[in-house]
Design a protein around this motif. Sequence first.
Motif, PDB file in Angstrom:
ATOM      1  N   VAL A  42      17.133  75.014  21.582  1.00 24.38           N
ATOM      2  CA  VAL A  42      17.335  75.915  20.459  1.00 24.38           C
ATOM      3  C   VAL A  42      18.406  76.943  20.808  1.00 24.38           C
ATOM      4  CG1 VAL A  42      16.214  77.567  18.915  1.00 24.38           C
ATOM      5  CG2 VAL A  42      14.936  75.595  19.781  1.00 24.38           C
ATOM      6  N   GLU A  43      19.162  77.331  19.804  1.00 23.93           N
ATOM      7  CA  GLU A  43      20.246  78.286  20.041  1.00 23.93           C
ATOM      8  C   GLU A  43      19.712  79.627  20.508  1.00 23.93           C
ATOM      9  OE1 GLU A  43      23.946  80.378  17.580  1.00 23.93           O
ATOM     10  OE2 GLU A  43      22.737  78.788  16.661  1.00 23.93           O
ATOM     11  N   ASP A  44      18.581  80.058  19.941  1.00 25.08           N
ATOM     12  CA  ASP A  44      17.987  81.336  20.303  1.00 25.08           C
ATOM     13  C   ASP A  44      16.979  81.136  21.438  1.00 25.08           C
ATOM     14  OD1 ASP A  44      17.457  84.013  20.248  1.00 25.08           O
ATOM     15  OD2 ASP A  44      16.054  83.911  18.557  1.00 25.08           O
ATOM     16  N   PHE A  45      17.463  80.669  22.584  1.00 25.96           N
ATOM     17  CA  PHE A  45      16.618  80.381  23.744  1.00 25.96           C
ATOM     18  C   PHE A  45      16.022  81.678  24.280  1.00 25.96           C
ATOM     19  CE2 PHE A  45      16.489  79.072  28.401  1.00 25.96           C
ATOM     20  CZ  PHE A  45      15.305  78.384  28.253  1.00 25.96           C
ATOM     21  N   VAL A  46      14.711  81.642  24.571  1.00 20.78           N
ATOM     22  CA  VAL A  46      14.027  82.889  24.941  1.00 20.78           C
ATOM     23  C   VAL A  46      14.446  83.413  26.305  1.00 20.78           C
ATOM     24  CG1 VAL A  46      12.001  82.455  23.517  1.00 20.78           C
ATOM     25  CG2 VAL A  46      12.081  81.549  25.842  1.00 20.78           C
ATOM     26  N   PHE A  47      14.955  82.549  27.192  1.00 20.62           N
ATOM     27  CA  PHE A  47      15.336  82.975  28.530  1.00 20.62           C
ATOM     28  C   PHE A  47      16.862  83.056  28.682  1.00 20.62           C
ATOM     29  CE2 PHE A  47      11.133  80.975  29.230  1.00 20.62           C
ATOM     30  CZ  PHE A  47      10.468  82.078  29.758  1.00 20.62           C
ATOM     31  N   LEU A  48      17.508  83.648  27.682  1.00 25.19           N
ATOM     32  CA  LEU A  48      18.961  83.770  27.728  1.00 25.19           C
ATOM     33  C   LEU A  48      19.423  84.940  28.584  1.00 25.19           C
ATOM     34  CD1 LEU A  48      20.143  82.952  24.077  1.00 25.19           C
ATOM     35  CD2 LEU A  48      20.563  81.628  26.163  1.00 25.19           C
ATOM     36  N   ASP A  49      18.592  85.956  28.745  1.00 31.73           N
ATOM     37  CA  ASP A  49      18.961  87.125  29.553  1.00 31.73           C
ATOM     38  C   ASP A  49      17.732  87.636  30.287  1.00 31.73           C
ATOM     39  OD1 ASP A  49      17.687  89.482  27.917  1.00 31.73           O
ATOM     40  OD2 ASP A  49      18.727  88.243  26.438  1.00 31.73           O
ATOM     41  N   VAL A 128      14.022  82.950  41.219  1.00 26.36           N
ATOM     42  CA  VAL A 128      14.178  81.779  42.098  1.00 26.36           C
ATOM     43  C   VAL A 128      14.580  80.548  41.291  1.00 26.36           C
ATOM     44  CG1 VAL A 128      12.950  80.187  43.623  1.00 26.36           C
ATOM     45  CG2 VAL A 128      12.574  82.649  43.842  1.00 26.36           C
ATOM     46  N   VAL A 129      13.873  80.306  40.184  1.00 24.36           N
ATOM     47  CA  VAL A 129      14.172  79.129  39.356  1.00 24.36           C
ATOM     48  C   VAL A 129      15.581  79.222  38.783  1.00 24.36           C
ATOM     49  CG1 VAL A 129      13.547  77.904  37.235  1.00 24.36           C
ATOM     50  CG2 VAL A 129      11.758  78.699  38.787  1.00 24.36           C
ATOM     51  N   ASN A 130      15.999  80.411  38.402  1.00 29.48           N
ATOM     52  CA  ASN A 130      17.336  80.586  37.826  1.00 29.48           C
ATOM     53  C   ASN A 130      18.439  80.289  38.838  1.00 29.48           C
ATOM     54  OD1 ASN A 130      18.923  81.520  35.427  1.00 29.48           O
ATOM     55  ND2 ASN A 130      19.632  83.055  36.899  1.00 29.48           N
ATOM     56  N   GLN A 131      18.129  80.447  40.122  1.00 26.53           N
ATOM     57  CA  GLN A 131      19.113  80.130  41.150  1.00 26.53           C
ATOM     58  C   GLN A 131      19.451  78.636  41.149  1.00 26.53           C
ATOM     59  OE1 GLN A 131      20.765  82.252  43.301  1.00 26.53           O
ATOM     60  NE2 GLN A 131      19.835  83.888  42.063  1.00 26.53           N
ATOM     61  N   ILE A 136      20.202  81.570  32.951  1.00 25.18           N
ATOM     62  CA  ILE A 136      20.624  82.945  32.686  1.00 25.18           C
ATOM     63  C   ILE A 136      21.915  83.168  33.455  1.00 25.18           C
ATOM     64  CG2 ILE A 136      20.051  85.401  32.874  1.00 25.18           C
ATOM     65  CD1 ILE A 136      17.123  84.666  32.809  1.00 25.18           C
ATOM     66  N   THR A 137      22.996  83.312  32.721  1.00 20.42           N
ATOM     67  CA  THR A 137      24.316  83.402  33.362  1.00 20.42           C
ATOM     68  C   THR A 137      24.719  84.829  33.706  1.00 20.42           C
ATOM     69  OG1 THR A 137      25.343  83.472  31.160  1.00 20.42           O
ATOM     70  CG2 THR A 137      25.132  81.317  32.217  1.00 20.42           C
ATOM     71  N   ASP A 138      24.116  85.801  33.015  1.00 16.11           N
ATOM     72  CA  ASP A 138      24.472  87.190  33.298  1.00 16.11           C
ATOM     73  C   ASP A 138      23.961  87.600  34.681  1.00 16.11           C
ATOM     74  OD1 ASP A 138      25.540  87.362  30.783  1.00 16.11           O
ATOM     75  OD2 ASP A 138      23.719  88.204  29.888  1.00 16.11           O
TER      76      ASP A 138
END
Length: 235
Positions: A42-49, A128-131, A136-138
């Motif tokens: 979905v475009e409005d992904f809850v884990f965007l930031d 850890v998972v984001n690594q 999350i790119t920010d």
Amino acid sequence: MLKLIRLEWRKHRFARNFLGAGIAMIGILLFLIMIAFLDQEVEDFVFLDYQGSFILIDTFARAVFIIFAGVLISKLIISEYRDKTMNVMFTYPIKRHKIIAAKLILVFVFTFAMIMVTDILMGMLLLVVNQYYGFITDPLESKVLWQMVVKYTISSISAAAMSLIPLFFGMRKHSVTATMVASVLLVFIVCSGFSGSNGPTMSVNSIIIIPLTLGAVGLWIAALSMVRLETKDLN
């Protein structure tokens, strides 16, 4: 007071509640994973930031452990009134309000600690998972991280305090059902969200005056309950 708290801890085998809390944390984690998988396309992904992700984690933690606190209040206080075991406790040479205070301190500290631990553990797991997946790119600035720690702390304290509000409804007729219903309704109020006109979905808890006010109400109810014990006989 510490001796009373230790007695309550042993009497109710309070350590068992940590197992329940651990199961609740696993449930929160699984629910967050499910949300991530369902919303990843979905475009409005809850884990965007990071900020939105931390707010989501904190919202689930508060919801689960406010209800958990309702269970503890029912077990430590309401059930003892209903079963008349509180009458026996009040025959001890200890002031009534100290007995209730020991129980409420246990509920408050446990709720605060579990919300904080859940927030921190889930937050660290997110990092850890984001690594590995980089959803999350920010970059996470240290300033933002410390701000979230402060918000977590304030949120946990206010949630622990407002979790005492169901005591008022449960004490009216010594009803476990009323206590639990009040806990669930409280969660619907403080953990609901709304969408801004040009911004992401926000939690009611982010309006700082609301959790602080409800927290103050919870502490007032606890204090009022203890004061009334000194002037009102048991039914």
